[in-house]
Structure formats: C-alpha cells, structure tokens
Design an enzyme around this catalytic site. Sequence first.
Site, PDB file in Angstrom:
ATOM      1  N   ARG A  70      -0.486  -8.687  13.191  1.00  0.00           N
ATOM      2  CA  ARG A  70      -1.137  -7.666  12.346  1.00  0.00           C
ATOM      3  C   ARG A  70      -1.901  -8.317  11.203  1.00  0.00           C
ATOM      4  O   ARG A  70      -2.956  -7.828  10.805  1.00  0.00           O
ATOM      5  CB  ARG A  70      -0.085  -6.682  11.810  1.00  0.00           C
ATOM      6  CG  ARG A  70       0.287  -5.625  12.852  1.00  0.00           C
ATOM      7  CD  ARG A  70       1.675  -5.053  12.661  1.00  0.00           C
ATOM      8  NE  ARG A  70       1.916  -4.481  11.371  1.00  0.00           N
ATOM      9  CZ  ARG A  70       3.133  -4.314  10.848  1.00  0.00           C
ATOM     10  NH1 ARG A  70       4.206  -4.688  11.532  1.00  0.00           N
ATOM     11  NH2 ARG A  70       3.277  -3.766   9.671  1.00  0.00           N
ATOM     12  N   ARG A 116      -9.805   0.839   8.616  1.00  0.00           N
ATOM     13  CA  ARG A 116      -9.367  -0.524   8.935  1.00  0.00           C
ATOM     14  C   ARG A 116     -10.429  -1.304   9.682  1.00  0.00           C
ATOM     15  O   ARG A 116     -10.217  -2.482   9.979  1.00  0.00           O
ATOM     16  CB  ARG A 116      -8.122  -0.452   9.828  1.00  0.00           C
ATOM     17  CG  ARG A 116      -6.801  -0.583   9.087  1.00  0.00           C
ATOM     18  CD  ARG A 116      -5.714  -0.392  10.122  1.00  0.00           C
ATOM     19  NE  ARG A 116      -4.493  -1.069   9.839  1.00  0.00           N
ATOM     20  CZ  ARG A 116      -3.424  -0.486   9.304  1.00  0.00           C
ATOM     21  NH1 ARG A 116      -3.472   0.761   8.929  1.00  0.00           N
ATOM     22  NH2 ARG A 116      -2.316  -1.161   9.140  1.00  0.00           N
ATOM     23  N   ARG A 148      11.202  -0.608  10.974  1.00  0.00           N
ATOM     24  CA  ARG A 148      10.160  -0.291  11.962  1.00  0.00           C
ATOM     25  C   ARG A 148      10.184  -1.312  13.088  1.00  0.00           C
ATOM     26  O   ARG A 148      10.357  -2.496  12.842  1.00  0.00           O
ATOM     27  CB  ARG A 148       8.790  -0.317  11.289  1.00  0.00           C
ATOM     28  CG  ARG A 148       8.373   1.024  10.722  1.00  0.00           C
ATOM     29  CD  ARG A 148       7.184   0.929   9.812  1.00  0.00           C
ATOM     30  NE  ARG A 148       6.064   0.179  10.370  1.00  0.00           N
ATOM     31  CZ  ARG A 148       4.917  -0.039   9.723  1.00  0.00           C
ATOM     32  NH1 ARG A 148       4.748   0.446   8.508  1.00  0.00           N
ATOM     33  NH2 ARG A 148       3.957  -0.721  10.285  1.00  0.00           N
ATOM     34  N   LYS A 184       0.823  -1.218   0.000  1.00  0.00           N
ATOM     35  CA  LYS A 184       0.000   0.000   0.000  1.00  0.00           C
ATOM     36  C   LYS A 184       0.854   1.263   0.000  1.00  0.00           C
ATOM     37  O   LYS A 184       0.652   2.169  -0.808  1.00  0.00           O
ATOM     38  CB  LYS A 184      -0.941   0.025   1.229  1.00  0.00           C
ATOM     39  CG  LYS A 184      -1.917  -1.141   1.289  1.00  0.00           C
ATOM     40  CD  LYS A 184      -2.858  -1.031   2.480  1.00  0.00           C
ATOM     41  CE  LYS A 184      -2.145  -1.066   3.826  1.00  0.00           C
ATOM     42  NZ  LYS A 184      -1.477  -2.343   4.124  1.00  0.00           N
ATOM     43  N   ARG A 243      11.282  -4.942   5.129  1.00  0.00           N
ATOM     44  CA  ARG A 243      11.007  -3.531   4.792  1.00  0.00           C
ATOM     45  C   ARG A 243      11.998  -2.597   5.491  1.00  0.00           C
ATOM     46  O   ARG A 243      12.320  -2.762   6.658  1.00  0.00           O
ATOM     47  CB  ARG A 243       9.575  -3.189   5.231  1.00  0.00           C
ATOM     48  CG  ARG A 243       9.272  -1.703   5.172  1.00  0.00           C
ATOM     49  CD  ARG A 243       7.790  -1.410   5.185  1.00  0.00           C
ATOM     50  NE  ARG A 243       7.039  -2.071   6.228  1.00  0.00           N
ATOM     51  CZ  ARG A 243       5.699  -2.164   6.220  1.00  0.00           C
ATOM     52  NH1 ARG A 243       4.993  -1.644   5.250  1.00  0.00           N
ATOM     53  NH2 ARG A 243       5.085  -2.779   7.214  1.00  0.00           N
TER      54      ARG A 243
HETATM   55  P1  ADP Z   1       1.211  -1.459   7.495  1.00  0.00           P
HETATM   56  O1  ADP Z   1       1.944  -0.597   6.479  1.00  0.00           O
HETATM   57  O2  ADP Z   1       2.024  -2.639   7.880  1.00  0.00           O
HETATM   58  O3  ADP Z   1      -0.161  -1.821   7.049  1.00  0.00           O
HETATM   59  P2  ADP Z   1       0.653   0.944   9.066  1.00  0.00           P
HETATM   60  O4  ADP Z   1       1.814   1.848   9.013  1.00  0.00           O
HETATM   61  O5  ADP Z   1      -0.508   1.274   8.188  1.00  0.00           O
HETATM   62  O6  ADP Z   1       1.125  -0.570   8.804  1.00  0.00           O
HETATM   63  O7  ADP Z   1       0.116   0.826  10.556  1.00  0.00           O
HETATM   64  C1  ADP Z   1       0.971   0.531  11.640  1.00  0.00           C
HETATM   65  C2  ADP Z   1       0.154   0.431  12.921  1.00  0.00           C
HETATM   66  O8  ADP Z   1      -0.516   1.674  13.184  1.00  0.00           O
HETATM   67  C3  ADP Z   1      -0.979  -0.596  12.887  1.00  0.00           C
HETATM   68  O9  ADP Z   1      -0.530  -1.904  13.229  1.00  0.00           O
HETATM   69  C4  ADP Z   1      -1.943  -0.033  13.939  1.00  0.00           C
HETATM   70  O10 ADP Z   1      -1.498  -0.307  15.253  1.00  0.00           O
HETATM   71  C5  ADP Z   1      -1.805   1.479  13.732  1.00  0.00           C
HETATM   72  N1  ADP Z   1      -2.816   2.003  12.785  1.00  0.00           N
HETATM   73  C6  ADP Z   1      -2.556   2.623  11.592  1.00  0.00           C
HETATM   74  N2  ADP Z   1      -3.705   2.966  10.984  1.00  0.00           N
HETATM   75  C7  ADP Z   1      -4.720   2.553  11.796  1.00  0.00           C
HETATM   76  C8  ADP Z   1      -6.149   2.605  11.708  1.00  0.00           C
HETATM   77  N3  ADP Z   1      -6.772   3.138  10.659  1.00  0.00           N
HETATM   78  N4  ADP Z   1      -6.843   2.075  12.736  1.00  0.00           N
HETATM   79  C9  ADP Z   1      -6.252   1.533  13.815  1.00  0.00           C
HETATM   80  N5  ADP Z   1      -4.928   1.446  13.951  1.00  0.00           N
HETATM   81  C10 ADP Z   1      -4.150   1.946  12.957  1.00  0.00           C
HETATM   82  P1  ADP Z   2       2.084  -1.841   3.197  1.00  0.00           P
HETATM   83  O1  ADP Z   2       2.064  -0.342   3.226  1.00  0.00           O
HETATM   84  O2  ADP Z   2       0.891  -2.428   2.516  1.00  0.00           O
HETATM   85  O3  ADP Z   2       2.330  -2.455   4.536  1.00  0.00           O
HETATM   86  P2  ADP Z   2       4.648  -1.524   1.773  1.00  0.00           P
HETATM   87  O4  ADP Z   2       4.340  -0.724   0.558  1.00  0.00           O
HETATM   88  O5  ADP Z   2       5.359  -0.844   2.872  1.00  0.00           O
HETATM   89  O6  ADP Z   2       3.317  -2.298   2.291  1.00  0.00           O
HETATM   90  O7  ADP Z   2       5.477  -2.815   1.271  1.00  0.00           O
HETATM   91  C1  ADP Z   2       5.963  -3.785   2.210  1.00  0.00           C
HETATM   92  C2  ADP Z   2       7.349  -4.237   1.785  1.00  0.00           C
HETATM   93  O8  ADP Z   2       7.249  -5.006   0.566  1.00  0.00           O
HETATM   94  C3  ADP Z   2       8.299  -3.084   1.460  1.00  0.00           C
HETATM   95  O9  ADP Z   2       9.587  -3.467   1.885  1.00  0.00           O
HETATM   96  C4  ADP Z   2       8.228  -2.942  -0.057  1.00  0.00           C
HETATM   97  O10 ADP Z   2       9.463  -2.456  -0.605  1.00  0.00           O
HETATM   98  C5  ADP Z   2       7.959  -4.376  -0.505  1.00  0.00           C
HETATM   99  N1  ADP Z   2       7.078  -4.431  -1.686  1.00  0.00           N
HETATM  100  C6  ADP Z   2       6.045  -3.615  -1.999  1.00  0.00           C
HETATM  101  N2  ADP Z   2       5.457  -3.999  -3.143  1.00  0.00           N
HETATM  102  C7  ADP Z   2       6.130  -5.119  -3.564  1.00  0.00           C
HETATM  103  C8  ADP Z   2       5.992  -5.979  -4.714  1.00  0.00           C
HETATM  104  N3  ADP Z   2       5.040  -5.784  -5.640  1.00  0.00           N
HETATM  105  N4  ADP Z   2       6.853  -7.018  -4.808  1.00  0.00           N
HETATM  106  C9  ADP Z   2       7.822  -7.217  -3.862  1.00  0.00           C
HETATM  107  N5  ADP Z   2       8.003  -6.428  -2.779  1.00  0.00           N
HETATM  108  C10 ADP Z   2       7.163  -5.393  -2.627  1.00  0.00           C
END
Ligand code: ADP
Ligand code: ADP
Length: 214
Positions: free
Chosen positions: A171, A88, A160, A13, A127
């Site tokens: 998660r 979410r 992170r 994302k 990541r």
């Molecule tokens: P990821 O990229 O792995 O999906 P995020 O950066 O979006 O992770 O979120 C990291 C953490 O922040 C989540 O595990 C949660 O604890 C919190 N968080 C982020 N967005 C939300 C939301 N919309 N509702 C509840 N918790 C959230």
């Molecule tokens: P999210 O925000 O959904 O948690 P991220 O965009 O941070 O996901 O991506 C999670 C990890 O996977 C990052 O290290 C990113 O560089 C890698 N990644 C993202 N898209 C791809 C893909 N299409 N193929 C392989 N690795 C990816």
Amino acid sequence: MRLILLGPPGAGKGTQAANIVKKYQLPHISTGDIFRANIKQGTDLGNRAKAFMDKGELVPDSLVVELVEDRLQQDDTKVGFMLDGFPRTLPQAEALDSVLENMGSTLSYVVNIVVDPAVLVERAVGRRICRDCGATYHVKFNPSKEDGVCDLCSGELYQRSDDNEETVSNRIAVYTNETAPLVDYYKKSGKLVTIDGLQDIDKVFADIEKALEV
Ligand code: ADP
Ligand code: ADP
Ligand code: ZN
C-alpha cells in the site's frame, strides 16, 4: 468547510479526520470505511472491492468515483465534508473537481499529513479499530485503557486484515506511485496545507486547527 486529507497509509488521516469532524461538525466520508462496510454486508460493491483491498491495491477508479459522486449528492454535505482516503489517483482528483464544479462549489483546504516512511509499517500493523464505533487505537502509540476494549463504547477492538506487514508495504508503494503526485496537483490550486504528522496526535491536530483558521 470542504476538506480532503492526503497522506500515506498510517499517516494518521483517520485519527485526525475523527477530530476534525467532531470540532467542525462535518460528515466524515472515508472510502475505505465505505468499502469495509460493503464487504461486511456482502454487497456486490464489497465483493468487487475485496480482492483489490486484500492485496493492498487500489480499487478501480470507476467503482470509487461513482460511489463518492453519489455520497456528495446527499443532503448532509450541504454544510461541507471531510473526505478521507479519496482522491487517491489523478483521475479521481479530476472527477472530484468536476463534481464540485457541477455543484457550484470548490475545496476549502487539502490537508497533507507528512510522515517519515520509516514509521508507517509500525503504525499500520499496530492499528486496532473498534468494531462498533470505528474509533482507531494503536497498541503502542495510542492504546485503549483496557486491552482489546474501546474506551468510547466498550466495543471489541480488531485488526484490519490488510494491516499486515506485506500488504502495508504494498500500500505504501501504491501510495508513492499513484497518490503522491496529487500533492503537486493540489499545490497548484493554492489550497494545500502541509502538516508534520510525526508529532503526537494532539499536536498534529493543533497544527491542523491552526491551518484551518486562517
Ligand atoms: P489507509 O487508512 O491505510 O490509508 P483505507 O481505509 O483508506 O486505508 O483504504 C483501505 C483500502 O481500500 C485501500 O488499500 C484500497 O484498496 C481501498 N480504497 C480506499 N479508498 C480508495 C480510493 N479512493 N481509491 C481506490 N481504492 C481505495
Ligand atoms: P491512516 O488513516 O492515515 O491510515 P490512522 O489514523 O488509522 O492512519 O493511523 C494509523 C495508526 O497510527 C493508528 O493505529 C493510529 O492510532 C496511529 N497514529 C495516528 N496518528 C499518530 C501519531 N501522530 N503518532 C503515533 N501514532 C499515530
Ligand atoms: Zn467504540
């Protein structure tokens, strides 16, 4: 364009949001980034969110919804927005609908990035993020040119604290229970576009561009 991104942790994302906001010139609103910035600054919101984030649990809806409502009232969202990591839960989705309704607007598209759960842990654990500009890398799938250094701004890359195997697994379970039901919720609105997130990063973006141009 008013967009939201759905997909489990590690789906891509944040990576795709960066491409989308660059091409369509939209503000990128990532609730995760907002919480991490608050934790870094030691704000009250950051202190309250930290315990949940460390465990891989969701921050309570009451804290998240108010924050997003305030953010969407700011002037830069007049051109649209790219919401990443929100909503979410069902109550968050309903709150978003009513905020938009009060503003006389609606979502343009809901982009659902679908990936095989088997890849998620490896993606999230590998990541790395730039401390200065927030760019996202992966040690294997999208490495920076120089180890630990951002290609874009030469900032330091970090991992992170919640990107460890145990927290990521939690998660993913939280996603399945609380967030996955939103796919059906948005299917009913007719705005859902489904994207194969298992492809290369560039190909995933090409598919998103195609879906947004119809
Ligand atoms: P990821 O990229 O792995 O999906 P995020 O950066 O979006 O992770 O979120 C990291 C953490 O922040 C989540 O595990 C949660 O604890 C919190 N968080 C982020 N967005 C939300 C939301 N919309 N509702 C509840 N918790 C959230
Ligand atoms: P999210 O925000 O959904 O948690 P991220 O965009 O941070 O996901 O991506 C999670 C990890 O996977 C990052 O290290 C990113 O560089 C890698 N990644 C993202 N898209 C791809 C893909 N299409 N193929 C392989 N690795 C990816
Ligand atoms: Zn950088």
